[in-house]
Motif scaffolding. Structure first.
Motif, mmCIF file in Angstrom:
data_model
loop_
_atom_site.group_PDB
_atom_site.id
_atom_site.type_symbol
_atom_site.label_atom_id
_atom_site.label_comp_id
_atom_site.label_asym_id
_atom_site.label_seq_id
_atom_site.Cartn_x
_atom_site.Cartn_y
_atom_site.Cartn_z
ATOM 1 N N VAL A 21 0.853 -1.193 0.000
ATOM 2 C CA VAL A 21 0.000 0.000 0.000
ATOM 3 C C VAL A 21 0.887 1.241 0.000
ATOM 4 O O VAL A 21 2.036 1.204 0.450
ATOM 5 C CB VAL A 21 -0.953 0.038 1.224
ATOM 6 C CG1 VAL A 21 -1.941 -1.115 1.163
ATOM 7 C CG2 VAL A 21 -0.184 0.018 2.530
ATOM 8 N N CYS A 22 0.338 2.328 -0.551
ATOM 9 C CA CYS A 22 1.085 3.588 -0.560
ATOM 10 C C CYS A 22 0.093 4.737 -0.510
ATOM 11 O O CYS A 22 -1.117 4.535 -0.579
ATOM 12 C CB CYS A 22 1.964 3.689 -1.809
ATOM 13 S SG CYS A 22 1.027 3.779 -3.348
ATOM 14 N N ARG A 23 0.604 5.940 -0.377
ATOM 15 C CA ARG A 23 -0.247 7.135 -0.353
ATOM 16 C C ARG A 23 -0.494 7.613 -1.785
ATOM 17 O O ARG A 23 0.345 7.402 -2.666
ATOM 18 C CB ARG A 23 0.459 8.255 0.431
ATOM 19 C CG ARG A 23 0.618 7.966 1.915
ATOM 20 C CD ARG A 23 -0.731 7.912 2.604
ATOM 21 N NE ARG A 23 -0.573 7.942 4.063
ATOM 22 C CZ ARG A 23 -1.594 7.914 4.913
ATOM 23 N NH1 ARG A 23 -2.848 7.844 4.447
ATOM 24 N NH2 ARG A 23 -1.394 7.957 6.202
ATOM 25 N N PRO A 24 -1.633 8.275 -2.019
ATOM 26 C CA PRO A 24 -1.875 8.832 -3.362
ATOM 27 C C PRO A 24 -0.682 9.685 -3.793
ATOM 28 O O PRO A 24 -0.145 10.444 -2.995
ATOM 29 C CB PRO A 24 -3.128 9.693 -3.166
ATOM 30 C CG PRO A 24 -3.839 9.059 -2.010
ATOM 31 C CD PRO A 24 -2.762 8.540 -1.105
ATOM 32 N N GLY A 25 -0.254 9.486 -5.042
ATOM 33 C CA GLY A 25 0.890 10.240 -5.564
ATOM 34 C C GLY A 25 2.174 9.433 -5.550
ATOM 35 O O GLY A 25 3.053 9.631 -6.383
ATOM 36 N N ASP A 26 2.281 8.491 -4.585
ATOM 37 C CA ASP A 26 3.508 7.690 -4.497
ATOM 38 C C ASP A 26 3.696 6.833 -5.739
ATOM 39 O O ASP A 26 4.805 6.690 -6.240
ATOM 40 C CB ASP A 26 3.470 6.760 -3.267
ATOM 41 C CG ASP A 26 3.681 7.530 -1.981
ATOM 42 O OD1 ASP A 26 4.143 8.688 -2.067
ATOM 43 O OD2 ASP A 26 3.386 6.977 -0.903
ATOM 44 N N TYR A 27 2.583 6.253 -6.221
ATOM 45 C CA TYR A 27 2.704 5.348 -7.357
ATOM 46 C C TYR A 27 3.186 6.109 -8.597
ATOM 47 O O TYR A 27 4.017 5.620 -9.353
ATOM 48 C CB TYR A 27 1.375 4.644 -7.650
ATOM 49 C CG TYR A 27 1.523 3.627 -8.758
ATOM 50 C CD1 TYR A 27 2.076 2.385 -8.508
ATOM 51 C CD2 TYR A 27 1.150 3.932 -10.066
ATOM 52 C CE1 TYR A 27 2.262 1.458 -9.530
ATOM 53 C CE2 TYR A 27 1.327 3.016 -11.096
ATOM 54 C CZ TYR A 27 1.874 1.788 -10.815
ATOM 55 O OH TYR A 27 2.059 0.875 -11.827
ATOM 56 N N GLU A 28 2.670 7.312 -8.772
ATOM 57 C CA GLU A 28 3.081 8.124 -9.920
ATOM 58 C C GLU A 28 4.569 8.456 -9.817
ATOM 59 O O GLU A 28 5.290 8.464 -10.816
ATOM 60 C CB GLU A 28 2.249 9.412 -9.995
ATOM 61 C CG GLU A 28 0.800 9.196 -10.451
ATOM 62 C CD GLU A 28 -0.075 8.460 -9.422
ATOM 63 O OE1 GLU A 28 0.267 8.462 -8.223
ATOM 64 O OE2 GLU A 28 -1.107 7.875 -9.832
ATOM 65 N N ARG A 29 5.029 8.691 -8.579
ATOM 66 C CA ARG A 29 6.467 8.956 -8.392
ATOM 67 C C ARG A 29 7.279 7.717 -8.761
ATOM 68 O O ARG A 29 8.346 7.810 -9.354
ATOM 69 C CB ARG A 29 6.752 9.383 -6.940
ATOM 70 C CG ARG A 29 6.425 10.861 -6.709
ATOM 71 C CD ARG A 29 6.842 11.337 -5.329
ATOM 72 N NE ARG A 29 5.820 11.068 -4.317
ATOM 73 C CZ ARG A 29 4.728 11.801 -4.135
ATOM 74 N NH1 ARG A 29 4.506 12.864 -4.870
ATOM 75 N NH2 ARG A 29 3.855 11.472 -3.205
ATOM 76 N N TYR A 30 6.738 6.546 -8.403
ATOM 77 C CA TYR A 30 7.422 5.291 -8.787
ATOM 78 C C TYR A 30 7.469 5.173 -10.311
ATOM 79 O O TYR A 30 8.496 4.823 -10.896
ATOM 80 C CB TYR A 30 6.720 4.079 -8.170
ATOM 81 C CG TYR A 30 6.923 2.800 -8.972
ATOM 82 C CD1 TYR A 30 8.164 2.153 -8.980
ATOM 83 C CD2 TYR A 30 5.899 2.264 -9.753
ATOM 84 C CE1 TYR A 30 8.365 1.003 -9.738
ATOM 85 C CE2 TYR A 30 6.100 1.122 -10.522
ATOM 86 C CZ TYR A 30 7.327 0.500 -10.513
ATOM 87 O OH TYR A 30 7.531 -0.617 -11.274
#
Lengths: 96, 503
Positions: free
Chosen positions: B218-227
């Protein structure tokens, strides 16, 4: 110089399912270290740009066709098993 | 190739006590290769045989036995790779993955860790009309399956069947591009669909020829886009792997549970430990397999019994040239050529046999009407009776005959349904049945007029009322249809009734 300590020797024995008495572990560790040290001499050779040799003669991996040619011999397959029941190998309980 | 354009669906969001959380999921799908014989032996792959009957000396790891690779299994994996638009590696190699378990008699699984046969590819996962997730495939490697242990036949013993030992598997490894439980299930469904089109895997989850390990974090919104921008996993949370799932429903439940468990830990200020977990469907929870971790030291090394697998570009090209039309292309073509909606095209192309049936019906006819009949009448009825398309009592030619009769105005839609029923129950030629049983629509105006006159004469009170209330025209139409056994052309009846009632 690679060193296999007693703990590593114990772990390797366990992974290989070989029962080694504690008393024998130090000697085993020494022997394993010796083998690795011997092999490490190969590290002195510069192999930059040399492809790993996978075969002495240039051979192509042998293939078979998709045809059933074996099987249907459960009796023979099970004949060496210490215990077999109802067509299955029977082994001491492995718990998930 | 025709292609529909898609938007990416929104990721699943789980609201927590400290804000929103998102899910990041990667999957390793083990798909059994469809072949006659096993990967390295000549024993049969047939499912459900007597225990240990499909076992060779190689599979049972008798001393001195050597593996010889089944070339068709390689071909099937290459075909799967091409179907997932993946790179094919002309040189790959096999490694030994060492572990002890009674259903793995050699003590190692022959797999491909360092040099897989298939490299990067991608799958478009449909999530509704106009919505699809593009999931990247990292690799596909070829390996052998293990046997089966049965633990509940004896209190002290486990029973081992080696029939499955050595059956070829494709392990399809995705990137962490799946963003929710529904997407995870849809991803497996899409892989299954593509492989069934290709004929490379039966995709029967009950008999275990499609199984998945699911990595969840799980991650916070925005983290995945940074990945995504950096491909740096540091932006994502610590993952846990849920092992050996073979039901779409349980996969969704397990992901949902696991995500909430991780969120709970993080919100309490704790840290998620990377580990392998098992899902218990009875309790609806995952539990740690800790304690077995030590066993997961696989000591991989190149398999000395097998030379590297070298294949030729010409061979790969020939396989590529023999690929069938795949689901995405077929769906797009159905939308374009037959004018059906994207949703209907999805239903029609779900299984390759269904799509072929539809095309046989739609060929040279009204595509939309064909789609309606195939989906609503035929699929509806097949589902109700629990039959597959191969068991349909009504053939594509018969259904096409029904549509022709409708198109010629020979029968009404209502009679067509009765005709379908007769075909389903008794079979026969649609045109002959209509002729023989007098089901033809009456378009003869004089005959309809006579029927209308009769109804009007018999119901003077209704006629009076109809003068006040024009809606009663419908009642007369109904009576006429009834009197003519539904065979009167409804359009003609409507006109004549309205005319006679002076409206």
């Amino acid at each position: 110089m690679s060193r296999i300590d007693t703990e590593t020797a114990r772990r390797v024995a366990k992974l290989a399912r070989i029962a080694v008495p504690d008393d024998d572990l130090p000697a085993l560790a020494g022997e394993l270290s010796g083998i690795l040290d011997f092999m490490e001499q190969l590290g002195e050779v510069d192999v930059t740009g040399v492809a790993p040799m996978t075969s002495v003669t240039p051979m192509r991996l042998k293939r078979r066709e998709d045809v059933v040619t074996e099987g249907e011999m459960a009796g023979r397959i099970l004949s060496n098993a210490p215990d077999a029941r109802e067509g299955f190998f029977a082994v001491p309980k492995v718990v998930e | 190739m025709l292609d529909l354009t898609y938007d990416a669906p929104a990721p699943k969001v789980i609201p927590g006590a400290t804000g929103d959380w998102e899910l990041v999921i990667g999957m390793e799908v083990h798909a059994q290769v469809r072949s006659n014989a096993k990967l390295f032996s000549g024993a049969s792959t047939e499912f459900g045989a007597e225990p240990n009957s499909h076992v060779s000396f190689m599979d049972a790891a008798m001393p001195g036995m050597l593996p010889v690779i089944n070339e068709f299994c390689v071909e099937q994996a290459v075909r799967t790779g091409l179907g997932l638009r993946a790179e094919i590696n002309l040189k790959s190699a096999f490694d030994r993955k060492n572990y002890f378990y009674p259903d793995l008699p050699k003590g190692y699984q022959t797999s491909q860790l360092y040099h897989p046969l298939v490299g990067e590819g991608e799958v478009l996962v449909d999530m509704g009309p106009g919505l699809a997730r593009r999931v990247r495939i990292e690799r596909i490697h070829v390996e052998e399956d293990a046997g089966k242990s049965i633990h509940d036949m004896d209190p002290a013993m486990s029973f081992v069947d080696l029939n499955r030992t050595g059956v070829a598997l494709m392990e399809i490894v995705s990137r962490p591009d799946i963003r929710g439980p529904e997407e995870a299930a849809a991803y497996i469904a899409k892989l299954r669909q593509i492989m069934r089109y290709l004929g490379t895997c039966e995709g029967n989850m009950q008999s275990g020829n499609l199984r998945a390990d699911v990595n969840v974090s799980v991650c916070r919104p925005g983290d995945y886009e940074r990945y995504q921008d950096s491909q740096d996993f540091a932006h994502l949370g610590t993952r846990c792997e849920i092992k050996n799932m073979n039901s779409m429903r349980f996969i969704q439940q397990a992901i949902e549970y696991e995500a909430r468990r991780q969120i709970g830990i993080l919100e309490d200020g704790g840290k998620v430990t990377q580990e392998t977990r098992l899902y218990n469907p009875d309790k609806g929870e995952t539990r740690s397999m800790r304690g077995k971790e030590e066993a997961h030291d696989y000591r991989y090394f190149p398999c000395p019994d097998l030379l590297p697998l070298e294949i030729e570009q010409g061979w790969v090209d020939a396989i590529r040239d023999s690929l069938p039309e795949l689901p995405d292309a077929k769906k797009a073509r159905f939308v374009t050529d037959y004018g059906v909606t994207e949703y209907d095209a999805g239903v029609l192309t779900a299984e390759v046999e269904n799509a072929a049936f539809f095309e046989a019906v739609a060929e040279g006819r009204d595509g939309k009407q064909a789609a309606n009949w195939v989906i609503n009448e035929l699929f509806g009825r097949l589902n109700k009776e629990g039959l597959g398309i191969g068991e349909s009592p009504v053939s594509a030619a018969q259904l096409g005959g029904v549509l022709d009769l409708i198109a010629e105005d020979a029968i009404s839609g209502k009679i067509a349904k009765e005709l379908f029923e007769i075909l389903w129950e008794e079979g026969g030629d649609p045109a002959e049945i209509v002729e023989a049983r007098g089901m033809k629509q009456v378009t003869d105006t004089a005959a309809i007029e006579a029927a209308v006159d009769e109804i009007i004469a018999a119901n003077p009170a209704q006629v009076e009322k109809a003068k006040e209330n024009p809606k009663l025209v419908g009642w007369f139409v109904g009576q006429v249809m009834k009197a003519t056994g539904g065979k009167a052309n409804p359009k003609a009846v409507n006109q004549i009734v309205a005319q006679k009632l002076g409206q």
